[in-house]
Design a protein around this motif. Sequence first.
Motif, PDB file in Angstrom:
ATOM      1  N   THR A   1      -9.837  -2.390  23.486  1.00 33.23           N
ATOM      2  CA  THR A   1      -8.544  -2.404  24.162  1.00 33.23           C
ATOM      3  C   THR A   1      -8.375  -1.113  24.943  1.00 33.23           C
ATOM      4  N   VAL A   2      -8.045  -1.265  26.221  1.00 33.30           N
ATOM      5  CA  VAL A   2      -7.896  -0.145  27.140  1.00 33.30           C
ATOM      6  C   VAL A   2      -6.459  -0.125  27.651  1.00 33.30           C
ATOM      7  N   LEU A   3      -5.820   1.037  27.540  1.00 32.12           N
ATOM      8  CA  LEU A   3      -4.515   1.250  28.150  1.00 32.12           C
ATOM      9  C   LEU A   3      -4.770   1.930  29.487  1.00 32.12           C
ATOM     10  N   LEU A   4      -4.446   1.243  30.574  1.00 30.91           N
ATOM     11  CA  LEU A   4      -4.717   1.705  31.930  1.00 30.91           C
ATOM     12  C   LEU A   4      -3.407   2.148  32.576  1.00 30.91           C
ATOM     13  N   VAL A   5      -3.329   3.419  32.952  1.00 26.95           N
ATOM     14  CA  VAL A   5      -2.098   3.986  33.496  1.00 26.95           C
ATOM     15  C   VAL A   5      -2.358   4.503  34.901  1.00 26.95           C
TER      16      VAL A   5
ATOM     17  N   ASP B   1      -0.081   4.747  38.781  1.00 32.63           N
ATOM     18  CA  ASP B   1       1.143   4.433  39.507  1.00 32.63           C
ATOM     19  C   ASP B   1       0.894   3.672  40.803  1.00 32.63           C
ATOM     20  N   GLU B   2      -0.321   3.725  41.336  1.00 31.59           N
ATOM     21  CA  GLU B   2      -0.648   2.954  42.537  1.00 31.59           C
ATOM     22  C   GLU B   2      -1.069   1.547  42.117  1.00 31.59           C
ATOM     23  N   GLU B   3      -0.243   0.570  42.470  1.00 28.74           N
ATOM     24  CA  GLU B   3      -0.447  -0.801  42.018  1.00 28.74           C
ATOM     25  C   GLU B   3      -1.815  -1.355  42.416  1.00 28.74           C
ATOM     26  N   ALA B   4      -2.275  -1.076  43.626  1.00 29.41           N
ATOM     27  CA  ALA B   4      -3.558  -1.613  44.084  1.00 29.41           C
ATOM     28  C   ALA B   4      -4.718  -1.063  43.251  1.00 29.41           C
ATOM     29  N   VAL B   5      -4.687   0.224  42.943  1.00 29.41           N
ATOM     30  CA  VAL B   5      -5.745   0.838  42.130  1.00 29.41           C
ATOM     31  C   VAL B   5      -5.701   0.275  40.711  1.00 29.41           C
ATOM     32  N   ARG B   6      -4.500   0.178  40.159  1.00 31.48           N
ATOM     33  CA  ARG B   6      -4.335  -0.348  38.792  1.00 31.48           C
ATOM     34  C   ARG B   6      -4.819  -1.795  38.702  1.00 31.48           C
ATOM     35  N   SER B   7      -4.443  -2.602  39.682  1.00 30.69           N
ATOM     36  CA  SER B   7      -4.829  -4.015  39.690  1.00 30.69           C
ATOM     37  C   SER B   7      -6.346  -4.170  39.789  1.00 30.69           C
TER      38      SER B   7
ATOM     39  N   ALA C   1      -8.680  -1.944  38.926  1.00 34.29           N
ATOM     40  CA  ALA C   1      -9.315  -1.451  37.706  1.00 34.29           C
ATOM     41  C   ALA C   1      -9.113  -2.422  36.543  1.00 34.29           C
ATOM     42  N   ALA C   2      -7.907  -2.957  36.418  1.00 34.57           N
ATOM     43  CA  ALA C   2      -7.626  -3.895  35.323  1.00 34.57           C
ATOM     44  C   ALA C   2      -8.480  -5.156  35.460  1.00 34.57           C
ATOM     45  N   ARG C   3      -8.565  -5.666  36.660  1.00 32.60           N
ATOM     46  CA  ARG C   3      -9.367  -6.874  36.889  1.00 32.60           C
ATOM     47  C   ARG C   3     -10.837  -6.618  36.564  1.00 32.60           C
ATOM     48  N   ALA C   4     -11.351  -5.468  36.994  1.00 34.46           N
ATOM     49  CA  ALA C   4     -12.754  -5.129  36.730  1.00 34.46           C
ATOM     50  C   ALA C   4     -13.021  -5.055  35.232  1.00 34.46           C
TER      51      ALA C   4
ATOM     52  N   ARG D   1     -11.192  -6.453  32.727  1.00 32.95           N
ATOM     53  CA  ARG D   1     -11.023  -7.782  32.105  1.00 32.95           C
ATOM     54  C   ARG D   1     -12.232  -8.671  32.350  1.00 32.95           C
ATOM     55  N   MET D   2     -12.816  -8.571  33.542  1.00 28.66           N
ATOM     56  CA  MET D   2     -14.004  -9.372  33.852  1.00 28.66           C
ATOM     57  C   MET D   2     -15.182  -9.003  32.950  1.00 28.66           C
ATOM     58  N   ARG D   3     -15.150  -7.808  32.381  1.00 28.85           N
ATOM     59  CA  ARG D   3     -16.214  -7.354  31.487  1.00 28.85           C
ATOM     60  C   ARG D   3     -15.864  -7.571  30.018  1.00 28.85           C
ATOM     61  N   GLY D   4     -14.725  -8.214  29.731  1.00 28.63           N
ATOM     62  CA  GLY D   4     -14.389  -8.564  28.356  1.00 28.63           C
ATOM     63  C   GLY D   4     -13.386  -7.659  27.673  1.00 28.63           C
ATOM     64  N   TYR D   5     -12.934  -6.604  28.341  1.00 27.08           N
ATOM     65  CA  TYR D   5     -11.978  -5.691  27.733  1.00 27.08           C
ATOM     66  C   TYR D   5     -10.579  -6.283  27.754  1.00 27.08           C
ATOM     67  N   THR D   6      -9.798  -5.944  26.756  1.00 35.90           N
ATOM     68  CA  THR D   6      -8.373  -6.250  26.761  1.00 35.90           C
ATOM     69  C   THR D   6      -7.695  -5.073  27.436  1.00 35.90           C
ATOM     70  N   VAL D   7      -6.877  -5.350  28.448  1.00 36.16           N
ATOM     71  CA  VAL D   7      -6.265  -4.275  29.232  1.00 36.16           C
ATOM     72  C   VAL D   7      -4.747  -4.351  29.131  1.00 36.16           C
ATOM     73  N   ILE D   8      -4.161  -3.238  28.751  1.00 34.92           N
ATOM     74  CA  ILE D   8      -2.709  -3.072  28.774  1.00 34.92           C
ATOM     75  C   ILE D   8      -2.429  -2.217  29.994  1.00 34.92           C
TER      76      ILE D   8
END
Length: 158
Positions: free
Chosen positions: A25-29, A31-37, A39-42, A44-51
């Motif tokens: 489980t990764v908590l991803l913080v 403030d730039e929505e495009a960067v966060r989106s 990184a989160a997608r990348a 999740r595609m590798r199997g991580y749970t992302v908050i």
Amino acid sequence: MSPAFWILVAPIAPSTPADVTGQDTVLLVEDEEAVRSFAARALRMRGYTVIEASGGEMALDAVRTHQGVIDLLVTDVVMPNMDGPTLVRAASRLRPEMRIIFMSGYAEDAFRRSADRAEDMHFLSKPFGLKQLVAKVKEVLSEAPPSKAAPDSTKSEQ
């Protein structure tokens, strides 16, 4: 004529894990929505749970309320209201076993000189690509967890 020998020399790539998948489980913080989106997608595609959290306050709330383990905190350094280092200090008191990666467009060595516990931190320079992100996450999660003792908050007030 003597026989010719060819030696092929491949450039030595930085040691990146061959398998960059995970179940942590990764908590991803960020403030730039495009960067966060991205990184989160990348992740999740590798199997991580992302908050996901868009800032330090939201992330700290997740650290306090998330019922399961948070294995890794990946945070931007510069954010409005609560910056990454402030978030890490507060979150580490609540979850000392959580590993940390700072992301920043600023120079890593300048950041390390001004940071607390520089030896315990990992750094990912912006801009980064999907491969760099998932490789760094896998590298950090493959290490032994920090052996920091949290302040003694287990004593109950009676």
